[in-house]
Design a protein around this motif. Structure first.
Motif, PDB file in Angstrom:
ATOM      1  N   THR A   6       0.831  -1.194   0.000  1.00 61.02           N
ATOM      2  CA  THR A   6       0.000   0.000   0.000  1.00 61.02           C
ATOM      3  C   THR A   6       0.864   1.242   0.000  1.00 61.02           C
ATOM      4  OG1 THR A   6      -1.706  -1.197   1.206  1.00 61.02           O
ATOM      5  CG2 THR A   6      -1.852   1.195   1.208  1.00 61.02           C
ATOM      6  N   ASN A   7       1.936   1.242   0.813  1.00 57.96           N
ATOM      7  CA  ASN A   7       2.833   2.391   0.841  1.00 57.96           C
ATOM      8  C   ASN A   7       3.533   2.580  -0.495  1.00 57.96           C
ATOM      9  OD1 ASN A   7       2.198   3.042   3.455  1.00 57.96           O
ATOM     10  ND2 ASN A   7       3.908   1.915   4.330  1.00 57.96           N
ATOM     11  N   SER A  10       0.935   3.993  -2.898  1.00 55.54           N
ATOM     12  CA  SER A  10       0.642   5.407  -2.653  1.00 55.54           C
ATOM     13  C   SER A  10       1.830   6.281  -3.038  1.00 55.54           C
ATOM     14  CB  SER A  10       0.252   5.637  -1.197  1.00 55.54           C
ATOM     15  OG  SER A  10       1.299   5.287  -0.324  1.00 55.54           O
ATOM     16  N   LYS A  11       3.059   5.773  -2.856  1.00 55.20           N
ATOM     17  CA  LYS A  11       4.242   6.528  -3.275  1.00 55.20           C
ATOM     18  C   LYS A  11       4.242   6.681  -4.797  1.00 55.20           C
ATOM     19  CE  LYS A  11       9.278   6.211  -3.496  1.00 55.20           C
ATOM     20  NZ  LYS A  11      10.439   5.389  -3.200  1.00 55.20           N
ATOM     21  N   ALA A  14       1.550   9.158  -5.894  1.00 49.55           N
ATOM     22  CA  ALA A  14       1.929  10.540  -5.593  1.00 49.55           C
ATOM     23  C   ALA A  14       2.950  11.053  -6.605  1.00 49.55           C
ATOM     24  CB  ALA A  14       2.490  10.629  -4.174  1.00 49.55           C
ATOM     25  N   ASP A 153       0.979  10.328   5.181  1.00 51.71           N
ATOM     26  CA  ASP A 153       1.026   8.908   4.857  1.00 51.71           C
ATOM     27  C   ASP A 153       0.398   8.047   5.946  1.00 51.71           C
ATOM     28  OD1 ASP A 153       2.219   9.312   2.435  1.00 51.71           O
ATOM     29  OD2 ASP A 153       4.266   9.066   3.189  1.00 51.71           O
ATOM     30  N   THR A 156      -3.406   8.247   5.714  1.00 50.16           N
ATOM     31  CA  THR A 156      -3.850   7.521   4.527  1.00 50.16           C
ATOM     32  C   THR A 156      -3.818   6.027   4.788  1.00 50.16           C
ATOM     33  OG1 THR A 156      -2.989   9.280   3.120  1.00 50.16           O
ATOM     34  CG2 THR A 156      -3.441   7.166   2.066  1.00 50.16           C
ATOM     35  N   LYS A 157      -2.730   5.552   5.407  1.00 56.67           N
ATOM     36  CA  LYS A 157      -2.604   4.123   5.713  1.00 56.67           C
ATOM     37  C   LYS A 157      -3.696   3.687   6.680  1.00 56.67           C
ATOM     38  CE  LYS A 157       0.370   2.104   8.622  1.00 56.67           C
ATOM     39  NZ  LYS A 157       1.627   1.836   9.265  1.00 56.67           N
ATOM     40  N   THR A 160      -7.079   3.571   4.959  1.00 54.25           N
ATOM     41  CA  THR A 160      -7.151   2.418   4.061  1.00 54.25           C
ATOM     42  C   THR A 160      -7.392   1.133   4.844  1.00 54.25           C
ATOM     43  OG1 THR A 160      -5.622   3.527   2.556  1.00 54.25           O
ATOM     44  CG2 THR A 160      -5.913   1.166   2.254  1.00 54.25           C
TER      45      THR A 160
END
Length: 188
Positions: A6-7, A10-11, A14, A153, A156-157, A160
């Motif tokens: 997920t990170n 999302s990175k 972005a 972040d 967002t995590k 989610t």
């Protein structure tokens, strides 16, 4: 395991959003399809290198130089994109898109502050339409719709993870299903 992917996702999103707001030329901006495809390939190479952490300072310098050299074109493309979005949104709601003539008070409702019943039309001060903003806001600069604050972040995590749990999804169920499908496909 899911958090790491997920990170990474999302990175990547972005980075893609940031680069797309800067490198926003279209096919009609190029004399040939070949040059446009070369441009797209160069942009994708930069995105890949930024995601993977390859030669980041050189790429960031290249992006900064491109921004300085093409600031006007970037703003025009962002404004065009916003206008297209507004027209598409109006079309999806079944309303005709407002033309520039209508927006400037030259349309059938000039001088009124409301359009068709219940719809808003921009007010005209002293018979002169207010000028459009010259620079659109960056896409990522809007506050979070739910909390009214910017998301980092961690938020967002957390959001989610909570959404996944609320939807009935869990890592254990996913693992169990994957194992059952893998072993179920084996022929003895």
């Amino acid at each position: 395991m899911v958090v790491a992917s997920t990170n990474a996702f999302s990175k990547e999103m972005a980075i893609r959003k940031r680069i797309a707001n800067i490198y926003n030329k279209r096919e009609e901006n190029f004399p040939s399809l070949r040059e446009y495809n070369d441009y797209l390939e160069e942009v994708e190479d930069m995105i890949f290198n930024l995601i993977e952490g390859i030669d980041v300072p050189a790429i960031e310098a290249k992006i900064a130089q491109y921004q300085r050299e093409n600031a006007d074109q970037i703003m025009i493309a962002q404004a065009r994109k916003a206008e297209e979005y507004a027209a598409a949104l109006a079309a999806s709601k079944g309303q005709p898109a407002q033309s520039d003539g209508d927006a400037l008070g030259q349309g059938p409702q000039a001088g009124s502050s409301t359009g068709p019943q219940g719809h808003y039309a921009p007010a005209i001060a002293g018979g002169i339409a207010q000028p459009r903003p010259t620079q659109p806001l960056p896409v990522g600069s809007f506050p979070d719709m739910l909390g009214g604050e910017y998301e980092d972040d961690e938020k967002t995590k957390l959001r989610t993870e909570r959404a996944a749990k609320a939807g009935g999804w869990s890592l254990e169920i996913s693992r169990k299903r994957a194992l059952e499908e893998a072993f179920g496909s084996l022929w003895v």
